[in-house]
Design an enzyme around this catalytic site. Structure first.
Site, PDB file in Angstrom:
ATOM      1  N   TYR A  23     -16.468  -6.249 -24.414  1.00 21.69           N
ATOM      2  CA  TYR A  23     -17.324  -6.347 -23.193  1.00 21.69           C
ATOM      3  C   TYR A  23     -18.076  -7.669 -23.168  1.00 21.69           C
ATOM      4  O   TYR A  23     -17.900  -8.628 -22.460  1.00 21.69           O
ATOM      5  CB  TYR A  23     -18.171  -5.123 -23.148  1.00 21.69           C
ATOM      6  N   ASN A  35      -9.633  -6.730 -33.899  1.00 22.71           N
ATOM      7  CA  ASN A  35      -8.748  -5.953 -34.222  1.00 22.71           C
ATOM      8  C   ASN A  35      -8.295  -4.960 -33.141  1.00 22.71           C
ATOM      9  O   ASN A  35      -7.419  -4.223 -33.023  1.00 22.71           O
ATOM     10  CB  ASN A  35      -8.910  -5.079 -35.241  1.00 22.71           C
ATOM     11  N   PHE A  60     -19.819 -10.532 -32.901  1.00 23.62           N
ATOM     12  CA  PHE A  60     -20.021  -9.097 -31.916  1.00 23.62           C
ATOM     13  C   PHE A  60     -19.426  -8.090 -32.632  1.00 23.62           C
ATOM     14  O   PHE A  60     -19.277  -6.824 -32.173  1.00 23.62           O
ATOM     15  CB  PHE A  60     -19.380  -9.474 -30.807  1.00 23.62           C
ATOM     16  N   SER A  81     -29.905  -5.885 -31.669  1.00 24.33           N
ATOM     17  CA  SER A  81     -30.127  -4.799 -30.469  1.00 24.33           C
ATOM     18  C   SER A  81     -31.747  -4.439 -30.601  1.00 24.33           C
ATOM     19  O   SER A  81     -32.324  -4.427 -31.686  1.00 24.33           O
ATOM     20  CB  SER A  81     -29.448  -3.394 -30.703  1.00 24.33           C
ATOM     21  N   ALA A  82     -32.068  -4.070 -29.291  1.00 24.35           N
ATOM     22  CA  ALA A  82     -33.689  -3.734 -29.291  1.00 24.35           C
ATOM     23  C   ALA A  82     -33.792  -2.547 -30.049  1.00 24.35           C
ATOM     24  O   ALA A  82     -34.923  -2.011 -30.276  1.00 24.35           O
ATOM     25  CB  ALA A  82     -33.855  -3.433 -27.941  1.00 24.35           C
ATOM     26  N   TYR A  87     -25.788   3.551 -36.295  1.00 29.07           N
ATOM     27  CA  TYR A  87     -25.672   2.478 -35.628  1.00 29.07           C
ATOM     28  C   TYR A  87     -27.094   1.495 -35.570  1.00 29.07           C
ATOM     29  O   TYR A  87     -26.674   0.237 -35.894  1.00 29.07           O
ATOM     30  CB  TYR A  87     -25.429   2.781 -34.112  1.00 29.07           C
ATOM     31  N   LYS A 116     -27.471  -2.563 -37.444  1.00 28.97           N
ATOM     32  CA  LYS A 116     -28.183  -3.662 -36.817  1.00 28.97           C
ATOM     33  C   LYS A 116     -29.504  -4.143 -37.810  1.00 28.97           C
ATOM     34  O   LYS A 116     -29.572  -5.538 -38.064  1.00 28.97           O
ATOM     35  CB  LYS A 116     -28.660  -3.449 -35.448  1.00 28.97           C
ATOM     36  N   TYR A 156     -30.202  -7.771 -28.132  1.00 29.73           N
ATOM     37  CA  TYR A 156     -29.932  -7.407 -26.809  1.00 29.73           C
ATOM     38  C   TYR A 156     -30.783  -6.327 -26.108  1.00 29.73           C
ATOM     39  O   TYR A 156     -31.028  -5.048 -27.019  1.00 29.73           O
ATOM     40  CB  TYR A 156     -28.567  -7.050 -26.585  1.00 29.73           C
TER      41      TYR A 156
HETATM   42  P1  NAD Z   1     -17.399  -3.864 -27.560  1.00 28.67           P
HETATM   43  O1  NAD Z   1     -16.904  -2.488 -28.347  1.00 28.67           O
HETATM   44  O2  NAD Z   1     -16.726  -4.082 -26.203  1.00 28.67           O
HETATM   45  O3  NAD Z   1     -16.783  -5.265 -28.399  1.00 28.67           O
HETATM   46  C1  NAD Z   1     -17.083  -5.243 -29.757  1.00 28.67           C
HETATM   47  C2  NAD Z   1     -15.713  -5.728 -30.293  1.00 28.67           C
HETATM   48  O4  NAD Z   1     -15.541  -5.520 -31.609  1.00 28.67           O
HETATM   49  C3  NAD Z   1     -14.486  -4.614 -29.736  1.00 28.67           C
HETATM   50  O5  NAD Z   1     -13.410  -5.704 -29.082  1.00 28.67           O
HETATM   51  C4  NAD Z   1     -13.811  -4.222 -31.166  1.00 28.67           C
HETATM   52  O6  NAD Z   1     -12.371  -3.921 -30.999  1.00 28.67           O
HETATM   53  C5  NAD Z   1     -14.262  -5.290 -31.992  1.00 28.67           C
HETATM   54  N1  NAD Z   1     -14.378  -4.947 -33.415  1.00 28.67           N
HETATM   55  C6  NAD Z   1     -15.108  -3.750 -34.060  1.00 28.67           C
HETATM   56  N2  NAD Z   1     -14.711  -3.708 -35.381  1.00 28.67           N
HETATM   57  C7  NAD Z   1     -14.296  -4.869 -35.771  1.00 28.67           C
HETATM   58  C8  NAD Z   1     -13.633  -5.098 -36.913  1.00 28.67           C
HETATM   59  N3  NAD Z   1     -13.787  -4.530 -37.853  1.00 28.67           N
HETATM   60  N4  NAD Z   1     -12.797  -6.301 -36.826  1.00 28.67           N
HETATM   61  C9  NAD Z   1     -12.371  -7.001 -35.576  1.00 28.67           C
HETATM   62  N5  NAD Z   1     -13.006  -6.594 -34.475  1.00 28.67           N
HETATM   63  C10 NAD Z   1     -13.667  -5.617 -34.515  1.00 28.67           C
HETATM   64  O7  NAD Z   1     -19.001  -3.965 -27.538  1.00 28.67           O
HETATM   65  P2  NAD Z   1     -19.820  -4.872 -26.865  1.00 28.67           P
HETATM   66  O8  NAD Z   1     -20.601  -3.876 -25.817  1.00 28.67           O
HETATM   67  O9  NAD Z   1     -19.175  -6.235 -26.362  1.00 28.67           O
HETATM   68  O10 NAD Z   1     -20.866  -5.253 -28.110  1.00 28.67           O
HETATM   69  C11 NAD Z   1     -20.675  -6.241 -28.978  1.00 28.67           C
HETATM   70  C12 NAD Z   1     -21.751  -6.297 -29.877  1.00 28.67           C
HETATM   71  O11 NAD Z   1     -22.976  -6.312 -29.145  1.00 28.67           O
HETATM   72  C13 NAD Z   1     -21.749  -5.246 -30.731  1.00 28.67           C
HETATM   73  O12 NAD Z   1     -22.089  -5.556 -32.142  1.00 28.67           O
HETATM   74  C14 NAD Z   1     -22.877  -4.218 -30.268  1.00 28.67           C
HETATM   75  O13 NAD Z   1     -23.297  -3.634 -31.179  1.00 28.67           O
HETATM   76  C15 NAD Z   1     -23.921  -5.221 -29.745  1.00 28.67           C
HETATM   77  N6  NAD Z   1     -24.719  -4.519 -28.864  1.00 28.67           N
HETATM   78  C16 NAD Z   1     -24.314  -4.151 -27.645  1.00 28.67           C
HETATM   79  C17 NAD Z   1     -25.037  -3.531 -26.738  1.00 28.67           C
HETATM   80  C18 NAD Z   1     -24.577  -2.761 -25.419  1.00 28.67           C
HETATM   81  O14 NAD Z   1     -25.261  -2.331 -24.702  1.00 28.67           O
HETATM   82  N7  NAD Z   1     -23.283  -3.315 -25.022  1.00 28.67           N
HETATM   83  C19 NAD Z   1     -26.232  -3.298 -26.967  1.00 28.67           C
HETATM   84  C20 NAD Z   1     -27.020  -4.190 -28.172  1.00 28.67           C
HETATM   85  C21 NAD Z   1     -26.029  -4.505 -29.053  1.00 28.67           C
HETATM   86  N1  UFG Z   2     -28.860   7.897 -18.843  1.00 30.64           N
HETATM   87  C1  UFG Z   2     -28.731   9.017 -17.947  1.00 30.64           C
HETATM   88  N2  UFG Z   2     -27.426   9.478 -17.759  1.00 30.64           N
HETATM   89  C2  UFG Z   2     -26.298   8.990 -18.324  1.00 30.64           C
HETATM   90  C3  UFG Z   2     -26.566   7.935 -19.212  1.00 30.64           C
HETATM   91  C4  UFG Z   2     -27.832   7.388 -19.630  1.00 30.64           C
HETATM   92  O1  UFG Z   2     -29.480   9.332 -17.305  1.00 30.64           O
HETATM   93  O2  UFG Z   2     -25.125   9.586 -18.116  1.00 30.64           O
HETATM   94  C5  UFG Z   2     -30.047   7.371 -19.189  1.00 30.64           C
HETATM   95  C6  UFG Z   2     -30.653   7.488 -20.408  1.00 30.64           C
HETATM   96  O3  UFG Z   2     -31.400   8.575 -20.911  1.00 30.64           O
HETATM   97  C7  UFG Z   2     -31.631   6.249 -20.619  1.00 30.64           C
HETATM   98  C8  UFG Z   2     -30.858   5.195 -19.825  1.00 30.64           C
HETATM   99  O4  UFG Z   2     -30.081   6.079 -19.025  1.00 30.64           O
HETATM  100  O5  UFG Z   2     -32.760   6.566 -20.068  1.00 30.64           O
HETATM  101  C9  UFG Z   2     -30.205   4.054 -20.656  1.00 30.64           C
HETATM  102  O6  UFG Z   2     -29.115   4.968 -21.453  1.00 30.64           O
HETATM  103  P1  UFG Z   2     -27.971   4.109 -22.014  1.00 30.64           P
HETATM  104  O7  UFG Z   2     -27.199   5.027 -22.848  1.00 30.64           O
HETATM  105  O8  UFG Z   2     -27.223   3.218 -21.020  1.00 30.64           O
HETATM  106  O9  UFG Z   2     -28.838   2.827 -22.704  1.00 30.64           O
HETATM  107  P2  UFG Z   2     -29.613   3.170 -24.166  1.00 30.64           P
HETATM  108  O10 UFG Z   2     -30.881   2.288 -23.558  1.00 30.64           O
HETATM  109  O11 UFG Z   2     -29.966   4.560 -24.325  1.00 30.64           O
HETATM  110  O12 UFG Z   2     -29.121   2.331 -25.325  1.00 30.64           O
HETATM  111  C10 UFG Z   2     -28.894   0.891 -25.094  1.00 30.64           C
HETATM  112  C11 UFG Z   2     -27.587   0.721 -26.037  1.00 30.64           C
HETATM  113  C12 UFG Z   2     -27.575   0.994 -27.457  1.00 30.64           C
HETATM  114  C13 UFG Z   2     -28.864   0.278 -28.091  1.00 30.64           C
HETATM  115  C14 UFG Z   2     -30.248   0.628 -27.075  1.00 30.64           C
HETATM  116  C15 UFG Z   2     -31.535   0.125 -27.547  1.00 30.64           C
HETATM  117  O13 UFG Z   2     -26.338   1.304 -25.507  1.00 30.64           O
HETATM  118  O14 UFG Z   2     -26.731   0.343 -28.257  1.00 30.64           O
HETATM  119  O15 UFG Z   2     -29.844   0.326 -25.728  1.00 30.64           O
HETATM  120  O16 UFG Z   2     -31.475  -1.276 -27.146  1.00 30.64           O
HETATM  121  F1  UFG Z   2     -29.052   0.402 -29.245  1.00 30.64           F
END
Ligand code: NAD
Ligand code: UFG
Length: 339
Positions: free
Chosen positions: A11, A32, A80, A124-125, A149, A153, A177
């Site tokens: 994403y 992958n 990522f 991540s936050a 998880y 981080k 993030y």
């Molecule tokens: P995502 O799952 O869409 O992207 C992660 C990608 O990494 C995927 O395409 C997956 O196939 C690939 N991947 C995982 N393990 C692998 C491996 N061993 N080798 C090769 N590829 C591998 O997730 P995203 O939302 O795009 O998140 C990207 C990064 O940001 C992640 O590290 C995630 O933890 C971090 N992050 C995401 C959020 C969020 O809310 N989306 C918040 C904070 C941090």
């Molecule tokens: N929520 C709902 N209904 C749902 C899903 C979520 O009410 O179906 C609420 C949660 O309770 C929360 C808010 O929406 O209050 C946001 O929830 P998310 O799951 O979308 O996001 P989080 O803040 O819980 O988590 C995100 C990332 C994590 C990261 C975290 C801290 O997904 O990877 O922020 O930065 F670790």
């Protein structure tokens, strides 16, 4: 010279690839496809009109990564690649530690072998833990994470700080993030979670297009103005641009630097649901349910450091996030699966 996006088919990676390509960088993606589809990479090429070198490899596979580094001249790695489902990490901690830590160690080892010394990391936050009060500021001590998880981080941040101590030429930007949502305005790339979404925004978009009947709001008895939790939602395109801003910073500075990528503004669950309905003229049926274990009431960033160091700040507002996210979902009701 090229930028390697490890996990770049996902994403955030695809949106970041678009911004790097638009900024004139050559982009190599290693993924992958554990949680993504090759179609997403093709869409990046369609949006930008530029080619991406795509390696379908596991980043834990050292030989495959060495081959990539010997074929491509990699200047900077943006990392990522990781698993990110909080609940799954509680059930399968070893899988999370093996993949997330292993991928990072392998990347760092191969970078060392090939003399590559610039790293941008998706942190991540969540590393602020539960003790720190919002707004979360980079000077705060890291807290206790509530799940494996989050600990991955936390630990990877420590790896990078230690590598920077060992090698004064190494540069690591640790981007923390907040809550990335939305999609590219073209509607060609967006978030495509497998199964039932864990996060609120893809849940809202799937309810809005009729894929799911009802959104459950997890608790309305928090100590916030409307009783629902507050988060710092950031448009994924703004987040992607933050990575592009981090690369010249990494070129000009050595050592490890922690930088929040957020907007500095909090939005409640009910506010985002209502904004989504208003902007898109669509109903999002929702009902109040119990609290979700582990959620904190208020989480938003201090966004000043990114502006000072990177010259970057988020420009898109909640309405842009809701409009672009819905556009992606209506163009791709079943995500990339339709292709
Ligand atoms: P995502 O799952 O869409 O992207 C992660 C990608 O990494 C995927 O395409 C997956 O196939 C690939 N991947 C995982 N393990 C692998 C491996 N061993 N080798 C090769 N590829 C591998 O997730 P995203 O939302 O795009 O998140 C990207 C990064 O940001 C992640 O590290 C995630 O933890 C971090 N992050 C995401 C959020 C969020 O809310 N989306 C918040 C904070 C941090
Ligand atoms: N929520 C709902 N209904 C749902 C899903 C979520 O009410 O179906 C609420 C949660 O309770 C929360 C808010 O929406 O209050 C946001 O929830 P998310 O799951 O979308 O996001 P989080 O803040 O819980 O988590 C995100 C990332 C994590 C990261 C975290 C801290 O997904 O990877 O922020 O930065 F670790």
């Amino acid at each position: 010279m090229a930028i390697l996006l490890a996990g770049g088919a996902g994403y955030i990676g695809t949106h970041t690839a678009v911004e790097f390509l638009n900024a004139g960088y050559d982009v190599v993606i290693a993924d992958n496809l554990y949680n993504s589809k090759a179609e997403a990479v093709r869409r990046v090429e369609k949006i930008t009109g530029k080619a991406v070198s795509f390696y379908q490899i596991d980043v834990c596979d050292k030989a495959a990564l060495q081959k990539l580094f010997s074929e491509q001249k990699i200047d900077t790695v943006v990392h990522f690649a990781g698993m990110k489902a909080v609940g799954e990490s509680v059930a399968k901690p070893l899988m999370y530690y093996r993949n997330n830590l292993g991928a990072t160690l392998t990347l760092l080892e191969v970078m060392k072998e090939f003399g590559c010394k610039r790293f941008v990391f998706s942190s991540s936050a969540t590393v602020y833990g539960v003790q720190n009060p919002a707004p979360f500021c980079e000077t705060m001590p890291r807290g206790e994470c509530s799940n494996p998880y989050g600990w991955t981080k936390w630990m990877i941040e420590q790896f990078l700080m230690d590598v920077c101590v060992s090698d004064p030429e190494f540069s690591a930007v640790l981007l923390r993030y907040f809550n990335p949502i939305g999609a590219h305005e073209s509607g060609l790339i967006g978030e495509d979670p497998q199964g039932v979404p864990n996060n609120i925004f893809p849940y809202i978009t799937q309810v809005a297009v009729g894929r799911r009947p009802l959104l459950t709001v997890f608790g309305d008895d928090y100590d916030t103005p409307d009783g629902t939790c507050i988060r710092d939602y950031i448009h994924v395109v703004d987040l992607a641009k933050g990575h592009v801003a981090a690369v010249p910073y990494a070129e000009a500075h050595k050592g490890a630097e922690v930088i929040n990528l957020g907007t500095g503004k909090g939005t409640s669950v009910l506010e985002i649901v209502h904004a989504f309905e208003h902007v898109n003229g669509v109903k999002v049926p929702h009902a109040i349910g119990p609290r979700r274990p582990g959620d904190i009431a208020v989480n938003y960033s201090s966004a000043d450091k990114a502006e000072q160091l990177l010259g970057w700040k988020a420009e898109r507002d909640i309405e842009d996030m809701c409009r672009d996210g819905y556009h992606w979902q209506t163009m791709n009701p079943m995500g990339y699966a339709e292709e």
